[in-house]
Design a protein around this motif. Structure first.
Motif, PDB file in Angstrom:
ATOM      1  N   VAL A 125       0.821  -1.197   0.000  1.00  0.00           N
ATOM      2  CA  VAL A 125       0.000   0.000   0.000  1.00  0.00           C
ATOM      3  C   VAL A 125       0.868   1.264   0.000  1.00  0.00           C
ATOM      4  CG1 VAL A 125      -0.234   0.113   2.506  1.00  0.00           C
ATOM      5  CG2 VAL A 125      -2.047   1.072   1.063  1.00  0.00           C
ATOM      6  N   GLU A 126       2.085   1.154   0.563  1.00  0.00           N
ATOM      7  CA  GLU A 126       2.990   2.306   0.588  1.00  0.00           C
ATOM      8  C   GLU A 126       3.463   2.712  -0.805  1.00  0.00           C
ATOM      9  OE1 GLU A 126       3.196   0.216   4.528  1.00  0.00           O
ATOM     10  OE2 GLU A 126       3.325  -0.413   2.422  1.00  0.00           O
ATOM     11  N   TRP A 127       3.321   1.823  -1.792  1.00  0.00           N
ATOM     12  CA  TRP A 127       3.709   2.135  -3.173  1.00  0.00           C
ATOM     13  C   TRP A 127       2.562   2.779  -3.953  1.00  0.00           C
ATOM     14  CZ3 TRP A 127       6.701  -2.723  -5.397  1.00  0.00           C
ATOM     15  CH2 TRP A 127       7.786  -3.014  -4.555  1.00  0.00           C
ATOM     16  N   THR A 128       1.480   3.077  -3.272  1.00  0.00           N
ATOM     17  CA  THR A 128       0.275   3.584  -3.945  1.00  0.00           C
ATOM     18  C   THR A 128      -0.221   4.844  -3.249  1.00  0.00           C
ATOM     19  OG1 THR A 128      -1.420   2.473  -2.600  1.00  0.00           O
ATOM     20  CG2 THR A 128      -0.323   1.138  -4.295  1.00  0.00           C
ATOM     21  N   ASP A 129      -1.298   5.376  -3.811  1.00  0.00           N
ATOM     22  CA  ASP A 129      -1.955   6.498  -3.126  1.00  0.00           C
ATOM     23  C   ASP A 129      -3.057   6.022  -2.202  1.00  0.00           C
ATOM     24  OD1 ASP A 129      -3.907   5.698  -4.877  1.00  0.00           O
ATOM     25  OD2 ASP A 129      -4.254   7.702  -5.730  1.00  0.00           O
ATOM     26  N   GLY A 130      -3.171   4.688  -2.037  1.00  0.00           N
ATOM     27  CA  GLY A 130      -4.195   4.131  -1.158  1.00  0.00           C
ATOM     28  C   GLY A 130      -5.606   4.337  -1.669  1.00  0.00           C
ATOM     29  N   GLY A 131      -5.744   4.666  -2.962  1.00  0.00           N
ATOM     30  CA  GLY A 131      -7.068   4.906  -3.527  1.00  0.00           C
ATOM     31  C   GLY A 131      -7.619   6.274  -3.228  1.00  0.00           C
ATOM     32  N   THR A 132      -6.743   7.196  -2.778  1.00  0.00           N
ATOM     33  CA  THR A 132      -7.219   8.533  -2.421  1.00  0.00           C
ATOM     34  C   THR A 132      -7.261   9.462  -3.614  1.00  0.00           C
ATOM     35  OG1 THR A 132      -4.990   9.374  -1.933  1.00  0.00           O
ATOM     36  CG2 THR A 132      -6.172   8.264  -0.142  1.00  0.00           C
ATOM     37  N   GLY A 133      -6.483   9.122  -4.642  1.00  0.00           N
ATOM     38  CA  GLY A 133      -6.397  10.016  -5.792  1.00  0.00           C
ATOM     39  C   GLY A 133      -5.562  11.243  -5.519  1.00  0.00           C
TER      40      GLY A 133
END
Length: 437
Positions: A125-133
């Motif tokens: 999840v640290e490699w993403t925006d967590g779905g926040t956009g």
């Protein structure tokens, strides 16, 4: 009968330490195996190989909280040019129905959850925006406290290789492999492995039940006031702790007064729950040596106990035999605390391990060590065991040779072994040392 033979028949000859121990171990048989629940089997010895019935883990699963993705969809992803994927669902640990991950899609996944069909890797999840956009994931989103990542889109800022952060099915142990072999002692980690592969019970040799009692009308339990001529009973507590430390289930019985009828009744009461009995005191040649007086005359169905003099110090008087209808081993140890402790280590501890089906001597290694200050005198013809403190290949004595020095015993972590033919030891000489801790 010759005088020599008569002396041997009366048991008056000096036995060596090794002779006495060999006689004990020749009469000890491992306890019969039983089936126990896992936690009841802790500390016991397996009597069968355990085969893994199903692979562990049983399915491919995620080692991270993150998103299950296809490798091609995140190839070349970066902070500047993230891969934007459609989130098609959540996969939690224990999930049954799984979403299929198609081209351009991802599924939010939790640690331990099964890898969904179509997914080839997991991006943390640290490699993403967590779905926040809103760019890289925040700490709040990483904890699952942000917007719902199971719908909408997620931006992935790093590429992932095939099978990244995936625990493969059977990567711990595969079906059909041997998980544990017969003879294994079941400690906490091995209990955990048995539970993980689905075993609820296991066949083991049980921990022996050892009954410990002290004899002596002068003994008073700790916590009670001492009248004139009385002392606190330390042996029964020490020997019970010794038995537990050796792996047994130990029961301490209150001190028994110097009365043969009382001792016999106590033993008869305790045999029903005992795989071995340990007594201390009453084994010498005094007027009130009740253990010797009570047990030396056993015969027939009562069993028999032999009392001997050993060529050792401390612990010269010893008794051993098998009593009662089940021929329960009985160890009659001397009453001085140090003598009692040394006798337990040399004779009872190996026997407890033999009852469990273990090698008798592997848990008390003997090493060579330099005796720093030397030993002024040791009795000729006797193997002496002195309390010592061992460190870094050297050993020094702790306290004197007297058998009542309990404080010195508590300060020791080894027994220094002075051979029978050695009457003194020069500083710097090497001796065998039995490591206790």
């Amino acid at each position: 009968m010759s005088s020599t033979a008569d002396t041997a028949a009366r048991g008056d000859r000096l036995w060596s330490v090794d002779e006495h121990l060999d006689d004990i171990l020749a009469k000890i048989r491992p306890l019969e195996p039983i089936e126990l629940q896992l936690l009841d089997a802790q500390g016991c010895v397996l009597v069968e190989d355990i085969t893994v019935p199903a692979s562990l883990p049983p399915f491919d699963n995620s080692s991270m909280d993150g998103y299950a993705v296809r490798v091609a969809d995140v190839k070349g992803a970066s902070e500047e040019f993230p891969a934007v994927l459609t989130v098609v669902g959540d996969v939690a640990a224990g999930s049954g129905e799984l979403p299929t991950v198609g081209p351009g899609e991802a599924a939010r996944i939790m640690t331990g959850a099964p890898l969904p069909p179509g997914a080839e890797a997991v991006v943390p999840v640290e490699w993403t925006d967590g779905g926040t956009g809103r760019g890289p994931v925040t700490a709040m989103a990483a904890r699952g406290e942000g917007p719902d990542g199971a719908s909408g889109e997620v931006c992935v800022h790093r590429p992932a290789t095939a099978r990244a952060h995936v625990r493969p099915r059977g990567s711990d142990v595969a079906a059909g492999e041997i998980a544990l072999t017969a003879g294994t002692v079941l400690g906490p980690a091995r209990i955990g492995l048995l539970a993980a592969i689905g075993r609820a019970t296991v066949k083991v040799r049980p921990r022996p039940r050892v009954v410990v009692l002290s004899t002596g009308s002068e003994l008073v339990p700790p916590g009670e006031e001492l009248a004139a001529g009385r002392i606190h009973d330390s042996n029964s507590f020490m020997l019970t702790a010794c038995a537990r430390d050796a792996g047994a289930i130990a029961y301490r019985v209150g001190a028994v007064e110097d009365d043969p009828h009382v001792l016999r009744a106590a033993l008869e009461d305790q045999l029903i729950r005992a795989d071995a009995v340990v007594t201390s005191g009453g084994v010498s040649v005094g007027a009130y040596d009740v253990v010797k007086e009570t047990l030396a005359g056993l015969s027939g169905d009562e069993g028999s106990v032999s009392f001997r003099r050993l060529a050792m110090q401390p612990g010269k008087p010893q008794g051993f035999g098998r009593i009662g209808p089940d021929r329960t081993p009985l160890f009659a140890l001397p009453g001085n605390p140090v003598s009692s402790y040394v006798s337990f280590e040399l004779f009872v501890r190996p026997a407890i391990r033999a009852l469990m089906g273990l090698e008798p001597f592997t848990d008390r290694p003997t090493v060579r060590a330099v005796c720093t200050e030397g030993i002024a005198s040791s009795p000729e013809g006797r193997r002496q065991y002195l309390r010592g403190h061992y460190a870094d290949g050297t050993v020094g004595t702790v306290g004197g040779p007297s058998s009542h020095l309990v404080k010195a015993l508590a300060d020791a972590n080894a027994l220094i072994v002075v051979p029978e033919d050695t009457t003194s030891v020069e500083p710097g000489a090497e001796l065998d040392v039995v490591l206790l801790d």
